[in-house]
Design an enzyme around this catalytic site. Structure first.
Site, PDB file in Angstrom:
ATOM      1  N   ASP A   1       2.110  -1.755  -0.983  1.00 38.22           N
ATOM      2  CA  ASP A   1       1.122  -2.367  -1.879  1.00 38.22           C
ATOM      3  C   ASP A   1      -0.254  -2.390  -1.240  1.00 38.22           C
ATOM      4  O   ASP A   1      -0.409  -2.271  -0.027  1.00 38.22           O
ATOM      5  CB  ASP A   1       1.535  -3.795  -2.253  1.00 38.22           C
ATOM      6  CG  ASP A   1       1.548  -4.743  -1.061  1.00 38.22           C
ATOM      7  OD1 ASP A   1       2.029  -4.343   0.016  1.00 38.22           O
ATOM      8  OD2 ASP A   1       1.053  -5.879  -1.206  1.00 38.22           O
TER       9      ASP A   1
ATOM     10  N   GLU B   1       3.283  -6.915   0.800  1.00 30.98           N
ATOM     11  CA  GLU B   1       2.808  -7.530   2.044  1.00 30.98           C
ATOM     12  C   GLU B   1       1.543  -8.321   1.795  1.00 30.98           C
ATOM     13  O   GLU B   1       1.346  -9.404   2.347  1.00 30.98           O
ATOM     14  CB  GLU B   1       2.559  -6.447   3.101  1.00 30.98           C
ATOM     15  CG  GLU B   1       2.361  -6.984   4.514  1.00 30.98           C
ATOM     16  CD  GLU B   1       0.920  -7.320   4.877  1.00 30.98           C
ATOM     17  OE1 GLU B   1       0.698  -7.929   5.924  1.00 30.98           O
ATOM     18  OE2 GLU B   1       0.000  -6.986   4.100  1.00 30.98           O
TER      19      GLU B   1
HETATM   20 ZN   LIG Z   1      -1.499  -4.079   5.717  1.00 35.36          ZN
END
Ligand SMILES: [Zn+2]
Length: 407
Positions: A83, A176
């Site tokens: 992401d 994340e």
């Molecule tokens: Zn990162």
């Protein structure tokens, strides 16, 4: 060129919008990450030679490069996240600047520039190939650099069986940037001795210390009466919030701290005379002072409640812990990374991360997971860029780590 597919691979990845969404309740938080994993990463993982490739419901694409020499007994994991941060990621249109001349780089037609006067880091890259945005999106080098580097390292190892290595497990995961992807990481399934997240910034970064982190949600209960007859009767919830805040140590704020200093960060405050809410995050590297910070908030709450009745309600939640507590028990992954970088003539830059990583959570699941550089600069916005040469050095480092033989 040692890694002819690295640049195109990276460009392919960054053009796919995989922005995560903090408000989502699904895993991964966005369908685009599922599609990216299953349509692009999984087929390519197979192409570069990974075996036993599969996609888990937690959003991780997993694969294995089997050992090619039984004398390598350690299993090592390599992890990056799919992401991108909370910034426009639709229509990423990278610019490639070859043999960078050290001057101002206009970002497309956007009117924004990458100017060495604003971003001193640019000076390091004179003569290198830089990949930038066109000024309308982020680049997504964080962390598509990491994915492209791991993929390229595996491809190289598959094509060079003379390089001996142990079993390598690869994991590309979601979310994340919104801090939840690693919560569902399956450490038992991943099954390695230690791992690295390839998710760092400039050349040489090697990180094994993160903040310990908690959140604090505080509710203040007021008593609203007409302001004209308020004397001795009104309790203003907003004033309670201000009183609370003013009891925190004045210097312990993000904008006044750096290095190993911790802080309380007021993120949001809202409310009325009747009720107010304040949201804080608490950060510290040291376990003892981390606990003390939380205790201090509790003591302010108790003191205020003793004076005015139960008007302050504090809810503290731990978010993640400094991975050093796990990693310092056995420094092997750090020592290997340092030795490899030194051999490659890369100066290891060991600094604490003033934030968290997937590795902070994964380390506490039993797999020590420090972080190494992926190359990105100015991450999370339109000024993000990366040097192709640094990405190549990251591939060298990954190959060096997995083929590292104890002396
Ligand atoms: Zn990162």
């Amino acid at each position: 060129m040692k890694y002819p597919n690295l640049l195109n691979r990276f460009l392919t990845y960054v053009k796919v919008n995989t922005r995560s969404d903090e408000t989502s309740t699904t895993t991964p938080s966005t369908q685009s990450q599922v599609d990216f994993a299953t349509n692009i990463l999984i087929p390519e993982m197979k192409r570069v030679g990974l075996e036993n490739v599969y996609y888990l419901p937690n959003g991780y694409a997993i694969g294995t490069l089997p050992a090619n020499d039984p004398s390598f007994t350690r299993k090592i994991g390599l992890i990056s996240h799919m992401d991108t941060a909370d910034f426009n990621a639709e229509g990423v249109n990278p610019q490639i600047i070859e043999n960078y001349d050290g001057e101002v780089i206009p970002l497309g037609q956007s009117g924004f520039n990458l100017d060495p006067a604003d971003f001193a880091s640019l000076k390091k890259y004179k003569g290198q190939t830089l990949i930038t945005t066109d000024g309308t999106t982020l680049l997504g080098s964080d962390d598509k650099s990491g994915i492209a580097e791991i993929m390229t390292a595996i491809e190289y190892l598959s094509g060079h069986p003379e390089i001996k290595h142990g079993e390598i497990r690869v994991g590309f995961g979601p979310d994340e940037e919104i801090g939840v992807g690693a919560d569902k990481f399956d450490a038992i399934d991943f099954d390695v001795d230690f791992a690295y997240t390839v998710d760092g910034g400039p050349l040489g970064e090697l990180q094994f210390e993160t903040f310990s982190a908690a959140s604090a949600e505080i509710t203040f209960q007021g008593r609203n009466v007409h302001p004209g007859t308020a004397k001795g009767q009104m309790i203003n919830a907003l004033q309670l919030a201000i009183d609370f805040h003013n009891q925190l140590p004045n210097g312990d704020r993000p904008e006044l701290t750096d290095g190993y200093e911790g802080f309380y960060h007021l993120m949001n405050v809202e409310g009325t005379v009747e009720e107010a809410k304040a949201s804080y995050i608490i950060r510290d590297f040291d376990t003892v002072t981390f606990e003390k910070r939380k205790e201090f908030m509790r003591s302010i709450t108790n003191k205020m409640n003793e004076k005015r009745g139960e008007r302050v309600h504090l809810e503290l939640k731990d978010q993640y812990y400094n991975m050093r507590q796990v990693i310092e028990k056995d420094m092997t992954p750090i020592n290997i990374a340092k030795a490899v970088m030194n051999k490659l003539d890369i100066k290891p830059i060991i600094e604490p991360i003033r934030g968290g990583t997937d590795g902070s959570k994964i380390s506490f699941m039993g797999i020590p997971t420090p972080n190494i550089f992926a190359g990105g600069e100015n991450m999370h916005g339109r000024f993000e860029y990366v040097s192709l040469q640094t990405m190549e050095r990251a591939v060298d480092t990954i190959i060096g780590i997995v083929s590292y033989k104890d002396e």
